[in-house]
Design an enzyme around this catalytic site. Structure first.
Site, PDB file in Angstrom:
ATOM      1  N   LYS A  67       0.855  -1.207   0.000  1.00  0.00           N
ATOM      2  CA  LYS A  67       0.000   0.000   0.000  1.00  0.00           C
ATOM      3  C   LYS A  67       0.872   1.232   0.000  1.00  0.00           C
ATOM      4  CE  LYS A  67      -4.060   2.022   0.404  1.00  0.00           C
ATOM      5  NZ  LYS A  67      -3.727   2.873  -0.755  1.00  0.00           N
ATOM      6  N   LYS A  91       5.164   2.441   8.415  1.00  0.00           N
ATOM      7  CA  LYS A  91       4.038   3.330   8.764  1.00  0.00           C
ATOM      8  C   LYS A  91       2.736   2.550   8.973  1.00  0.00           C
ATOM      9  CE  LYS A  91       3.939   6.947   6.133  1.00  0.00           C
ATOM     10  NZ  LYS A  91       3.720   7.836   4.963  1.00  0.00           N
ATOM     11  N   LYS A 103       5.350   1.910  -3.034  1.00  0.00           N
ATOM     12  CA  LYS A 103       5.347   3.307  -3.482  1.00  0.00           C
ATOM     13  C   LYS A 103       5.834   3.340  -4.918  1.00  0.00           C
ATOM     14  CE  LYS A 103       4.861   7.564  -1.580  1.00  0.00           C
ATOM     15  NZ  LYS A 103       4.295   8.011  -0.312  1.00  0.00           N
ATOM     16  N   THR A 186      -4.640  13.409   5.527  1.00  0.00           N
ATOM     17  CA  THR A 186      -3.251  13.493   5.991  1.00  0.00           C
ATOM     18  C   THR A 186      -3.062  14.754   6.834  1.00  0.00           C
ATOM     19  OG1 THR A 186      -2.625  12.349   3.966  1.00  0.00           O
ATOM     20  CG2 THR A 186      -0.840  13.284   5.283  1.00  0.00           C
ATOM     21  N   ASN A 218      -1.687  19.414  -0.995  1.00  0.00           N
ATOM     22  CA  ASN A 218      -2.730  18.685  -0.271  1.00  0.00           C
ATOM     23  C   ASN A 218      -2.428  18.659   1.227  1.00  0.00           C
ATOM     24  OD1 ASN A 218      -3.390  15.870   1.030  1.00  0.00           O
ATOM     25  ND2 ASN A 218      -5.017  16.283  -0.421  1.00  0.00           N
ATOM     26  N   SER A 346      -7.226   5.834   3.706  1.00  0.00           N
ATOM     27  CA  SER A 346      -7.201   4.960   2.522  1.00  0.00           C
ATOM     28  C   SER A 346      -7.674   3.551   2.902  1.00  0.00           C
ATOM     29  CB  SER A 346      -5.783   4.867   1.955  1.00  0.00           C
ATOM     30  OG  SER A 346      -5.511   5.966   1.114  1.00  0.00           O
TER      31      SER A 346
HETATM   32  N1  LIG Z   1      -1.000  13.134  -0.199  1.00  0.00           N
HETATM   33  C1  LIG Z   1      -0.972  12.340   0.863  1.00  0.00           C
HETATM   34  O1  LIG Z   1      -2.008  11.787   1.272  1.00  0.00           O
HETATM   35  C2  LIG Z   1       0.302  12.107   1.620  1.00  0.00           C
HETATM   36  C3  LIG Z   1       1.452  12.823   1.351  1.00  0.00           C
HETATM   37  N2  LIG Z   1       2.547  12.681   2.145  1.00  0.00           N
HETATM   38  C4  LIG Z   1       3.755  13.450   1.920  1.00  0.00           C
HETATM   39  O2  LIG Z   1       3.478  14.847   2.089  1.00  0.00           O
HETATM   40  C5  LIG Z   1       4.331  15.618   1.244  1.00  0.00           C
HETATM   41  C6  LIG Z   1       3.487  16.543   0.385  1.00  0.00           C
HETATM   42  O3  LIG Z   1       2.588  15.762  -0.399  1.00  0.00           O
HETATM   43  P1  LIG Z   1       1.277  16.378  -1.071  1.00  0.00           P
HETATM   44  O4  LIG Z   1       0.791  17.523  -0.272  1.00  0.00           O
HETATM   45  O5  LIG Z   1       0.391  15.247  -1.373  1.00  0.00           O
HETATM   46  O6  LIG Z   1       1.869  16.922  -2.454  1.00  0.00           O
HETATM   47  P2  LIG Z   1       1.304  18.118  -3.343  1.00  0.00           P
HETATM   48  O7  LIG Z   1       1.826  17.866  -4.714  1.00  0.00           O
HETATM   49  O8  LIG Z   1      -0.166  18.276  -3.174  1.00  0.00           O
HETATM   50  O9  LIG Z   1       1.989  19.418  -2.716  1.00  0.00           O
HETATM   51  C7  LIG Z   1       3.364  19.597  -2.635  1.00  0.00           C
HETATM   52  C8  LIG Z   1       3.626  21.015  -2.149  1.00  0.00           C
HETATM   53  O10 LIG Z   1       5.016  21.181  -1.896  1.00  0.00           O
HETATM   54  C9  LIG Z   1       5.434  22.396  -2.498  1.00  0.00           C
HETATM   55  N3  LIG Z   1       6.869  22.362  -2.756  1.00  0.00           N
HETATM   56  C10 LIG Z   1       7.546  21.658  -3.686  1.00  0.00           C
HETATM   57  N4  LIG Z   1       8.860  21.939  -3.584  1.00  0.00           N
HETATM   58  C11 LIG Z   1       9.005  22.824  -2.575  1.00  0.00           C
HETATM   59  C12 LIG Z   1      10.102  23.498  -1.991  1.00  0.00           C
HETATM   60  N5  LIG Z   1      11.342  23.305  -2.439  1.00  0.00           N
HETATM   61  N6  LIG Z   1       9.875  24.342  -0.959  1.00  0.00           N
HETATM   62  C13 LIG Z   1       8.624  24.544  -0.500  1.00  0.00           C
HETATM   63  N7  LIG Z   1       7.544  23.936  -1.008  1.00  0.00           N
HETATM   64  C14 LIG Z   1       7.732  23.094  -2.036  1.00  0.00           C
HETATM   65  C15 LIG Z   1       4.585  22.502  -3.758  1.00  0.00           C
HETATM   66  O11 LIG Z   1       4.581  23.820  -4.291  1.00  0.00           O
HETATM   67  C16 LIG Z   1       3.238  22.090  -3.175  1.00  0.00           C
HETATM   68  O12 LIG Z   1       2.658  23.186  -2.504  1.00  0.00           O
HETATM   69  C17 LIG Z   1       5.166  14.595   0.458  1.00  0.00           C
HETATM   70  O13 LIG Z   1       6.379  14.379   1.139  1.00  0.00           O
HETATM   71  C18 LIG Z   1       4.309  13.343   0.504  1.00  0.00           C
HETATM   72  O14 LIG Z   1       5.057  12.163   0.318  1.00  0.00           O
HETATM   73  C19 LIG Z   1       2.550  11.836   3.225  1.00  0.00           C
HETATM   74  C20 LIG Z   1       1.456  11.098   3.530  1.00  0.00           C
HETATM   75  C21 LIG Z   1       0.257  11.101   2.694  1.00  0.00           C
HETATM   76  O1  LIG Z   2      -2.986   6.548   1.177  1.00  0.00           O
HETATM   77  C1  LIG Z   2      -2.094   5.765   0.876  1.00  0.00           C
HETATM   78  O2  LIG Z   2      -2.277   4.608   0.563  1.00  0.00           O
HETATM   79  C2  LIG Z   2      -0.637   6.162   0.863  1.00  0.00           C
HETATM   80  C3  LIG Z   2      -0.313   7.531   1.316  1.00  0.00           C
HETATM   81  C4  LIG Z   2       1.172   7.729   1.164  1.00  0.00           C
HETATM   82  O3  LIG Z   2       1.692   7.602   0.069  1.00  0.00           O
HETATM   83  C5  LIG Z   2       1.987   8.006   2.333  1.00  0.00           C
HETATM   84  O4  LIG Z   2       1.525   7.833   3.464  1.00  0.00           O
HETATM   85  O5  LIG Z   2       3.153   8.409   2.154  1.00  0.00           O
END
Ligand SMILES: NC(=O)C1=CN([C@@H]2O[C@H](COP(=O)(O)OP(=O)(O)OC[C@H]3O[C@@H](n4cnc5c(N)ncnc54)[C@H](O)[C@@H]3O)[C@@H](O)[C@H]2O)C=CC1
Ligand SMILES: O=C(O)CCC(=O)C(=O)O
Length: 411
Positions: A67, A91, A103, A186, A218, A346
């Site tokens: 997952k 996790k 992943k 998240t 997000n 999820s």
């Molecule tokens: N989407 C999810 O459900 C989950 C995401 N994560 C982690 O959270 C983090 C963010 O993921 P999401 O919000 O889903 O991605 P996203 O694509 O929605 O947002 C990423 C954000 O980071 C910003 N960003 C990129 N490079 C940057 C930099 N150098 N400095 C400052 N901001 C920067 C982008 O402009 C954007 O605002 C990642 O590390 C991801 O693996 C962890 C658990 C679950």
């Molecule tokens: O919702 C999921 O299955 C995975 C979310 C994820 O990629 C993470 O926790 O880093």
């Protein structure tokens, strides 16, 4: 240049030593079960061929199907996917949901592609990996650069080969078998984990604390919103283009509207422009990296002026920075504990799809919060008893559960 998988395994080895695991068991637990690397060639809008590479690393499935999310970003490669897949294994075990870890992603830049091109990449990638994913095999979800629409395209493409199985992916649109509360899960979880950490370890409420959040996608935007709703003062926020700050607290709903309209936070009239470096070294109670990995090296760690760091992003802290934070007494609430809200909900989406039944948002949140409350308490308790960092304690808990499942099942 650091390697993410090496960094994740450094943390793994610290915990494995405390558990006294044999060398063979360590290799068994560290090594991914399967790694897919596929060509994702599509026709671009220009008529040219677009050449991309897609990855799916299936790290461990001792506790359930693989997952984890799919990332669309130019930095995606084997090393990053391996590391993130391994983090998912620990996790899902830390929050005790019946999944393993996987992943993947595609090394493309969705910001420079049209939506039609992203759809073609997604469908081609799904054609390349459809035999290796499935509701009982491996269940992708959104991560950086992907969203509910991308998940809907995967489910649709998968159904052409295997019939209608919405549980093959999670994080789908609510109108198409998605779960209520997954999009914000998240960020909601990061806020609840922050609240529980402050309550149990610092005897402090969230109300009135100062917070800085790096990343406003997000995870970052919902984290900022939920913490502001709990009474925290979010004094700085950034994205890939820069930061905005306001010592009196940013109006997060207004900032969300601004970011939706302008695709960046800079230019928000309710704050002053700043750099990402400024945000990361600003004096706050809680600093929340919520963007990409590899943010904190030893030099930056020495300059951070935060009471605690809550890792909403995956792998934001290199091991040498982790040591600096420990030396300086800055608590780090690790990714595998802090950002598990997404995969927890999820899990509920998958359960709802298998049951052909929809849960209310109240049920989703009650079940999610219970898992955060229990996992934060368990990790804090273990850290206190063993005299180790929260990261090591979380790895110990996760590795113990996965190792036990492997031993019980037999090889
Ligand atoms: N989407 C999810 O459900 C989950 C995401 N994560 C982690 O959270 C983090 C963010 O993921 P999401 O919000 O889903 O991605 P996203 O694509 O929605 O947002 C990423 C954000 O980071 C910003 N960003 C990129 N490079 C940057 C930099 N150098 N400095 C400052 N901001 C920067 C982008 O402009 C954007 O605002 C990642 O590390 C991801 O693996 C962890 C658990 C679950
Ligand atoms: O919702 C999921 O299955 C995975 C979310 C994820 O990629 C993470 O926790 O880093």
């Amino acid at each position: 240049m650091h390697a993410f998988f090496e960094a994740t395994n450094h943390y793994f080895q610290q915990a494995a030593a405390i558990l006294g695991l044999s060398d063979n068991m360590r290799v068994l637990l560290e090594t991914p079960e399967r790694e897919l690397r596929v060509e994702v060639a599509i026709e671009l809008d220009s008529g040219q061929i677009g050449n991309f590479i897609g990855y799916r690393v299936q790290h461990d499935n001792a506790r359930g199907p693989f997952k984890g999310g799919l990332r669309y970003h130019p930095t995606v490669d084997e090393d990053e996917a391996r590391s993130l897949a391994s983090l998912m294994t620990w996790k899902t075990a830390v929050v005790d949901i019946p999944f393993g870890g996987g992943k993947g992603g595609v090394n493309c830049d969705p910001n420079s592609l049209s939506r039609a091109e992203v759809e073609r990449i997604t469908r081609r990638f799904t054609q390349q990996i459809h035999d290796f994913i499935g509701p009982d095999k491996d269940i992708p979800a959104p991560d950086v650069g992907t969203d509910a629409q991308v998940m809907a395209w995967i489910a649709n493409e998968y159904s052409k080969f295997h019939g209608h199985h919405p549980a093959v992916v999670t994080g789908k649109p609510v109108e198409l078998h998605g779960s209520l509360g997954r999009e914000s899960a998240t960020g909601h979880g990061v806020a609840v984990v922050t609240r529980e950490y402050l309550r149990l370890a610092r005897d402090r409420p969230v109300d009135g604390i100062t917070v800085a959040v790096q990343g406003f996608g997000n995870v970052g935007s919902f984290t900022a919103r939920e913490l502001a709703d709990m009474g925290a003062k979010v004094v700085a926020v950034s994205d890939a283009y820069g930061a905005v700050c306001n010592p009196d607290g940013l109006d997060i709903p207004a900032l969300q509207q601004h970011a939706a309209a302008h695709r960046k936070v800079v230019g928000f009239p309710g704050g002053q422009a700043a750099t990402n470096e400024h945000l990361l070294t600003t004096e706050v109670d809680v600093l929340i990296p919520a963007a990409l990995g590899g943010v904190f090296d030893a030099k930056l760690a020495a300059e951070v002026r935060a009471g605690a760091i809550v890792e909403a992003a995956n792998s934001p802290t290199w091991p040498e920075a982790d040591e600096v934070f420990q030396r300086r007494g800055i608590a780090v609430i690790p990714d595998i504990l802090a950002n598990a809200g997404g995969v927890i909900v999820s899990y509920f989406e998958w359960v709802q799809n298998l049951q052909h039944f929809r849960w209310s948002i109240e049920q989703v949140r009650a079940e999610q919060d219970r898992r955060h409350v229990e996992s934060v308490a368990a990790v804090l308790d273990l850290a206190r008893r063993q005299g180790v960092s929260l990261r090591t304690a979380a790895f110990v808990l996760g590795i113990q559960r996965v190792g036990r499942a492997k031993v019980l099942a037999g090889i």
